[in-house]
Every structure is written in C-alpha cells, then in structure tokens.
Design a protein around this motif. Structure first.
Motif, PDB file in Angstrom:
ATOM      1  N   ILE A 162      27.935  23.993  -0.536  1.00  0.00           N
ATOM      2  CA  ILE A 162      26.968  22.785  -0.952  1.00  0.00           C
ATOM      3  C   ILE A 162      26.605  22.076   0.369  1.00  0.00           C
ATOM      4  CG2 ILE A 162      26.248  20.893  -2.497  1.00  0.00           C
ATOM      5  CD1 ILE A 162      28.076  22.118  -4.514  1.00  0.00           C
ATOM      6  N   ARG A 163      25.333  22.228   0.728  1.00  0.00           N
ATOM      7  CA  ARG A 163      24.729  21.529   1.973  1.00  0.00           C
ATOM      8  C   ARG A 163      23.182  21.726   2.086  1.00  0.00           C
ATOM      9  NH1 ARG A 163      25.439  25.480   6.961  1.00  0.00           N
ATOM     10  NH2 ARG A 163      24.048  23.906   8.010  1.00  0.00           N
ATOM     11  N   ASP A 164      22.663  20.490   2.755  1.00  0.00           N
ATOM     12  CA  ASP A 164      21.333  20.571   3.063  1.00  0.00           C
ATOM     13  C   ASP A 164      20.838  21.606   3.974  1.00  0.00           C
ATOM     14  OD1 ASP A 164      18.594  19.903   3.338  1.00  0.00           O
ATOM     15  OD2 ASP A 164      18.888  18.021   4.322  1.00  0.00           O
ATOM     16  N   ILE A 165      20.303  22.528   3.752  1.00  0.00           N
ATOM     17  CA  ILE A 165      19.979  23.745   4.556  1.00  0.00           C
ATOM     18  C   ILE A 165      18.518  23.510   5.257  1.00  0.00           C
ATOM     19  CG2 ILE A 165      19.205  26.224   4.343  1.00  0.00           C
ATOM     20  CD1 ILE A 165      22.151  25.904   4.656  1.00  0.00           C
ATOM     21  N   ASN A 166      17.485  23.087   4.338  1.00  0.00           N
ATOM     22  CA  ASN A 166      16.226  23.286   4.692  1.00  0.00           C
ATOM     23  C   ASN A 166      15.618  21.633   5.406  1.00  0.00           C
ATOM     24  OD1 ASN A 166      16.163  21.707   2.370  1.00  0.00           O
ATOM     25  ND2 ASN A 166      14.116  22.716   1.666  1.00  0.00           N
ATOM     26  N   GLY A 167      16.574  20.779   5.403  1.00  0.00           N
ATOM     27  CA  GLY A 167      16.149  19.451   6.164  1.00  0.00           C
ATOM     28  C   GLY A 167      15.536  18.472   5.113  1.00  0.00           C
ATOM     29  N   GLY A 190      16.864  16.498   2.895  1.00  0.00           N
ATOM     30  CA  GLY A 190      17.557  15.545   2.607  1.00  0.00           C
ATOM     31  C   GLY A 190      18.410  15.689   1.111  1.00  0.00           C
ATOM     32  N   LEU A 191      18.219  17.071   0.391  1.00  0.00           N
ATOM     33  CA  LEU A 191      18.657  17.334  -0.908  1.00  0.00           C
ATOM     34  C   LEU A 191      19.815  18.523  -0.536  1.00  0.00           C
ATOM     35  CD1 LEU A 191      15.543  17.569  -2.718  1.00  0.00           C
ATOM     36  CD2 LEU A 191      17.243  15.416  -2.770  1.00  0.00           C
ATOM     37  N   LYS A 192      20.896  18.437  -1.274  1.00  0.00           N
ATOM     38  CA  LYS A 192      21.794  19.514  -0.963  1.00  0.00           C
ATOM     39  C   LYS A 192      21.230  20.669  -1.888  1.00  0.00           C
ATOM     40  CE  LYS A 192      25.739  16.000  -0.307  1.00  0.00           C
ATOM     41  NZ  LYS A 192      27.014  15.784  -0.802  1.00  0.00           N
ATOM     42  N   ASP A 193      21.819  21.691  -0.869  1.00  0.00           N
ATOM     43  CA  ASP A 193      21.372  23.043  -1.727  1.00  0.00           C
ATOM     44  C   ASP A 193      22.575  24.057  -1.946  1.00  0.00           C
ATOM     45  OD1 ASP A 193      18.448  22.672  -1.164  1.00  0.00           O
ATOM     46  OD2 ASP A 193      19.247  22.458   0.739  1.00  0.00           O
ATOM     47  N   PHE A 194      22.506  24.989  -2.677  1.00  0.00           N
ATOM     48  CA  PHE A 194      23.630  25.886  -2.982  1.00  0.00           C
ATOM     49  C   PHE A 194      23.374  27.234  -1.935  1.00  0.00           C
ATOM     50  CE2 PHE A 194      25.877  29.116  -5.878  1.00  0.00           C
ATOM     51  CZ  PHE A 194      26.966  28.471  -5.597  1.00  0.00           C
ATOM     52  N   VAL A 195      24.630  27.583  -1.315  1.00  0.00           N
ATOM     53  CA  VAL A 195      24.661  28.525  -0.371  1.00  0.00           C
ATOM     54  C   VAL A 195      25.865  29.514  -0.733  1.00  0.00           C
ATOM     55  CG1 VAL A 195      24.848  29.196   2.092  1.00  0.00           C
ATOM     56  CG2 VAL A 195      23.771  26.973   1.231  1.00  0.00           C
ATOM     57  N   VAL A 196      25.460  30.891  -0.832  1.00  0.00           N
ATOM     58  CA  VAL A 196      26.652  32.056  -0.980  1.00  0.00           C
ATOM     59  C   VAL A 196      26.626  32.637   0.373  1.00  0.00           C
ATOM     60  CG1 VAL A 196      27.419  33.769  -2.294  1.00  0.00           C
ATOM     61  CG2 VAL A 196      26.095  32.040  -3.309  1.00  0.00           C
ATOM     62  N   ASN A 197      27.818  32.581   0.948  1.00  0.00           N
ATOM     63  CA  ASN A 197      28.028  33.572   2.037  1.00  0.00           C
ATOM     64  C   ASN A 197      28.834  34.720   1.607  1.00  0.00           C
ATOM     65  OD1 ASN A 197      27.018  31.453   4.061  1.00  0.00           O
ATOM     66  ND2 ASN A 197      28.742  30.327   3.534  1.00  0.00           N
ATOM     67  N   TRP A 198      28.004  36.068   2.278  1.00  0.00           N
ATOM     68  CA  TRP A 198      29.021  37.038   2.117  1.00  0.00           C
ATOM     69  C   TRP A 198      28.730  38.180   3.317  1.00  0.00           C
ATOM     70  CZ3 TRP A 198      25.696  41.570   1.315  1.00  0.00           C
ATOM     71  CH2 TRP A 198      24.336  41.377   1.280  1.00  0.00           C
ATOM     72  N   GLU A 254      15.789  20.563  12.534  1.00  0.00           N
ATOM     73  CA  GLU A 254      14.392  21.127  12.907  1.00  0.00           C
ATOM     74  C   GLU A 254      13.669  21.859  11.748  1.00  0.00           C
ATOM     75  OE1 GLU A 254      14.940  22.826  17.302  1.00  0.00           O
ATOM     76  OE2 GLU A 254      16.743  23.346  15.842  1.00  0.00           O
ATOM     77  N   LYS A 255      14.280  22.088  10.534  1.00  0.00           N
ATOM     78  CA  LYS A 255      14.046  22.779   9.414  1.00  0.00           C
ATOM     79  C   LYS A 255      13.720  24.227   9.819  1.00  0.00           C
ATOM     80  CE  LYS A 255      11.176  18.764   7.489  1.00  0.00           C
ATOM     81  NZ  LYS A 255      12.164  18.504   6.316  1.00  0.00           N
ATOM     82  N   ILE A 269      16.346  38.610  17.827  1.00  0.00           N
ATOM     83  CA  ILE A 269      16.688  37.400  17.260  1.00  0.00           C
ATOM     84  C   ILE A 269      15.100  37.063  16.308  1.00  0.00           C
ATOM     85  CG2 ILE A 269      16.923  34.828  17.799  1.00  0.00           C
ATOM     86  CD1 ILE A 269      18.516  35.509  20.376  1.00  0.00           C
ATOM     87  N   TYR A 270      15.461  36.230  15.379  1.00  0.00           N
ATOM     88  CA  TYR A 270      14.407  35.807  14.656  1.00  0.00           C
ATOM     89  C   TYR A 270      14.597  34.336  14.595  1.00  0.00           C
ATOM     90  CZ  TYR A 270      17.603  35.374  10.719  1.00  0.00           C
ATOM     91  OH  TYR A 270      18.768  34.920   9.911  1.00  0.00           O
ATOM     92  N   LYS A 271      13.268  33.572  14.429  1.00  0.00           N
ATOM     93  CA  LYS A 271      13.392  32.272  14.230  1.00  0.00           C
ATOM     94  C   LYS A 271      12.260  32.019  13.235  1.00  0.00           C
ATOM     95  CE  LYS A 271      12.145  27.860  16.604  1.00  0.00           C
ATOM     96  NZ  LYS A 271      11.560  27.166  17.850  1.00  0.00           N
ATOM     97  N   TYR A 272      12.695  31.345  12.041  1.00  0.00           N
ATOM     98  CA  TYR A 272      11.770  30.952  11.119  1.00  0.00           C
ATOM     99  C   TYR A 272      11.795  29.444  10.762  1.00  0.00           C
ATOM    100  CZ  TYR A 272      12.840  35.971   9.667  1.00  0.00           C
ATOM    101  OH  TYR A 272      13.088  37.298   9.759  1.00  0.00           O
ATOM    102  N   LYS A 273      10.811  29.078   9.867  1.00  0.00           N
ATOM    103  CA  LYS A 273      10.751  27.662   9.604  1.00  0.00           C
ATOM    104  C   LYS A 273      10.493  27.558   8.107  1.00  0.00           C
ATOM    105  CE  LYS A 273       8.563  23.594  11.284  1.00  0.00           C
ATOM    106  NZ  LYS A 273       9.818  22.699  11.900  1.00  0.00           N
ATOM    107  N   TRP A 274      11.288  26.511   7.471  1.00  0.00           N
ATOM    108  CA  TRP A 274      10.913  26.067   6.168  1.00  0.00           C
ATOM    109  C   TRP A 274       9.597  25.590   5.919  1.00  0.00           C
ATOM    110  CZ3 TRP A 274      13.915  28.312   2.859  1.00  0.00           C
ATOM    111  CH2 TRP A 274      15.580  28.464   2.996  1.00  0.00           C
ATOM    112  N   ASN A 275       8.840  26.042   4.910  1.00  0.00           N
ATOM    113  CA  ASN A 275       7.419  25.535   4.545  1.00  0.00           C
ATOM    114  C   ASN A 275       7.450  25.357   2.984  1.00  0.00           C
ATOM    115  OD1 ASN A 275       4.855  24.636   4.202  1.00  0.00           O
ATOM    116  ND2 ASN A 275       3.962  26.521   4.816  1.00  0.00           N
TER     117      ASN A 275
END
Length: 283
Positions: A144-149, A151-159, A198-199, A214-220
């Motif tokens: 559980i951590r802020d992924i998109n910047g 300020g809200l905590k998000d849910f992340v599943v790593n596999w 940097e979002k 390599i890819y570079k994406y930005k949250w919108n």
C-alpha cells in the motif's frame, strides 16, 4: 490339399494375431473427443472449487460484518476442503489507506491462487471495491503506497511471470479515488519503476538483454499517457550504431516520426530497475 489348407489357416491365424498386436493409431476425432472430455472435467472441477471459495468469502464477510464499526480487526483461520487441501483466510480491518475511512481486506490463500478482496464501509454493510486473483506461483507480495503522486495511498500487487525467457516483473495498480473509499480499475505495468513525485512510470519492456526498450508513462487522472520510448539505434543489418533513439513510437513501429538521436542514454533512466537488462550488461 489338406496340408495346404492347414498351412493357409495357420498363416491366417498368425496374421490376425499380429494385427491385434499392432498399436491402433487414434484418429483426430478420437483425440479431439478425449481432449474435450478432459477439458470439461477440468472446467467442472474449477467450477466446484470456485463455488467453495465463494462460500469461504461469504463466511469471512459474516465474520467481519458484526465488527464493521471497529477501527481494527485481525483474524486468521483455515478452511479444509474434502480432506484434500486448506484455504488460509485472513480478515483485517484498519486505516490502511486513509486516517478516517477504515477498509476491510480479506485474503484467501489456496494452493492454486491468492485472492484479495477489499471493502469499504457503506452504512451498516461492506461494499467491495477491489477484487484481485493471482496465481500462487507468480504472486510475490502486495503493498500500500502512493503510486501516482496524488497524496492518496494506492493498492499494489507485485508478481513475476512464470513463463518466458526474459525479465518479467509485473505490478498491478489500483488507484484510491478522491472519495477515499473506492478504487480505479486495475493498471498493469511490466518491470516498472514508479516516481510519484514526477507522476511518472519508467520501465523496461519484455525482451532479450540489450535488445529491448525503455518506456516512460505519465499519470493523467485514471489514465496513463505515453511520453516516450528509449531504444538503441541499429543499422540495416541490425547492429547497434552507438546512438540512442527517443521516440513516441515503439522500436518496431514503421512510423518513425519525431525521432531524436542522442549520443548517450539520459541520466533519468540509469537508475531504474532493470537498466542493466536494457543495456545488456547483466551480471
């Protein structure tokens, strides 16, 4: 005459015995019939297991609902299926994502899959806001951590992918919405490095060492924009020229407009996870 007839009969019997001993080659129709039968049996068993697991979740909710006004709850127990295998159940309530809106998380850990269901409080009942299923062999962890910047905590599943030749670490992301209760649909990224400040998301695509991009994406909001792809320039024979290409198109795209050629890789990419895989300098 009798001798010849006797010999003929003997040979005929031998030939019949030999024919019986020969392996019978199954026709395509027979093989297909057997395949469909096995598939139906598997699907039937999967359906039975699914119904059992649904009941496990239903019973877990029955355990959690009377505690809906509690700020914290921790319960663990096992459910035995037909003396064959156990399903471990974990029930927890806490302020996982915000200070004032507790969420209920129910995990069901079966031999085959990991099931994670998240609920928010809706009056005197729980409302499901996330449901994730992951193969036990590929599941690594969830955080559980802020992924998109925002300020809200998000849910992340790593596999980690179970098949394939190359680097294949994945993250499935569920963004907490502004109401601080519900979540977005799932986003999946391969070999990602998240930069909430940097979002942005930078990562290495699937491919052999030194031959991927390599890819570079930005949250919108609840979408992701593609900023650029980074890959090695090659000549007609496929050999690297020593230049680096920056483009909005993938390396295999026929449309090569808006291409930048650089003498070296920008520093912003040198600290991402999997950078050695991109360069091909794998230890």
């Amino acid at each position: 005459m009798m001798l010849l007839l006797s010999c003929g009969q003997t040979n005929e019997k031998k030939n019949k015995l030999l024919d019986k001993e020969k392996p019978v080659t199954k026709t395509f129709e027979q093989r297909e019939k057997e395949r469909l039968k096995k598939r139906a049996e598997i699907e039937k068993q999967d359906k039975i297991d699914s119904l059992k697991l649904d009941k496990v979740l239903f019973d877990a909710l029955k355990v959690a609902t009377p505690e809906i006004n509690q700020k914290k709850l921790e319960k663990k127990y096992n459910v035995r299926f037909d003396n064959e295998y156990n399903v471990q159940v974990e029930i927890s309530i806490d302020n996982y994502f915000t200070k004032n809106n507790p969420h209920l998380i129910i995990r069901r850990l079966s031999p085959g899959n990991v099931y994670i269901d998240i609920y928010s409080k809706d009056g005197n009942k729980f409302k499901k806001v996330v449901s994730h299923k992951e193969w036990t062999m590929t599941y690594m962890n969830d955080t559980i951590r802020d992924i998109n910047g925002d300020g809200l905590k998000d849910f992340v599943v790593n596999w980690y992918g179970a098949t394939g030749c190359c680097l294949k670490g994945f993250s499935d992301i569920y963004l907490l919405r502004k109401d601080k209760k519900e979540f977005s649909k799932g986003f999946e990224f391969i070999n990602p490095t998240f930069s909430p400040q940097e979002k942005t998301i930078r990562g290495v695509e699937y491919g052999h060492p030194g031959q991927t991009e390599i890819y570079k994406y930005k949250w919108n909001g609840e979408t992701v924009d593609t900023l650029e792809y980074v890959y090695y320039d090659t000549d007609k024979e496929g050999k690297k020229t020593g230049k680096i290409i920056i483009s909005k198109k993938r390396a295999y795209s026929k449309n090569k407009k808006d291409i930048q050629k650089l003498n070296s890789i920008p520093d912003e990419y040198k600290k991402i996870e999997g950078f050695d895989w991109f360069t091909g300098n794998v230890p």
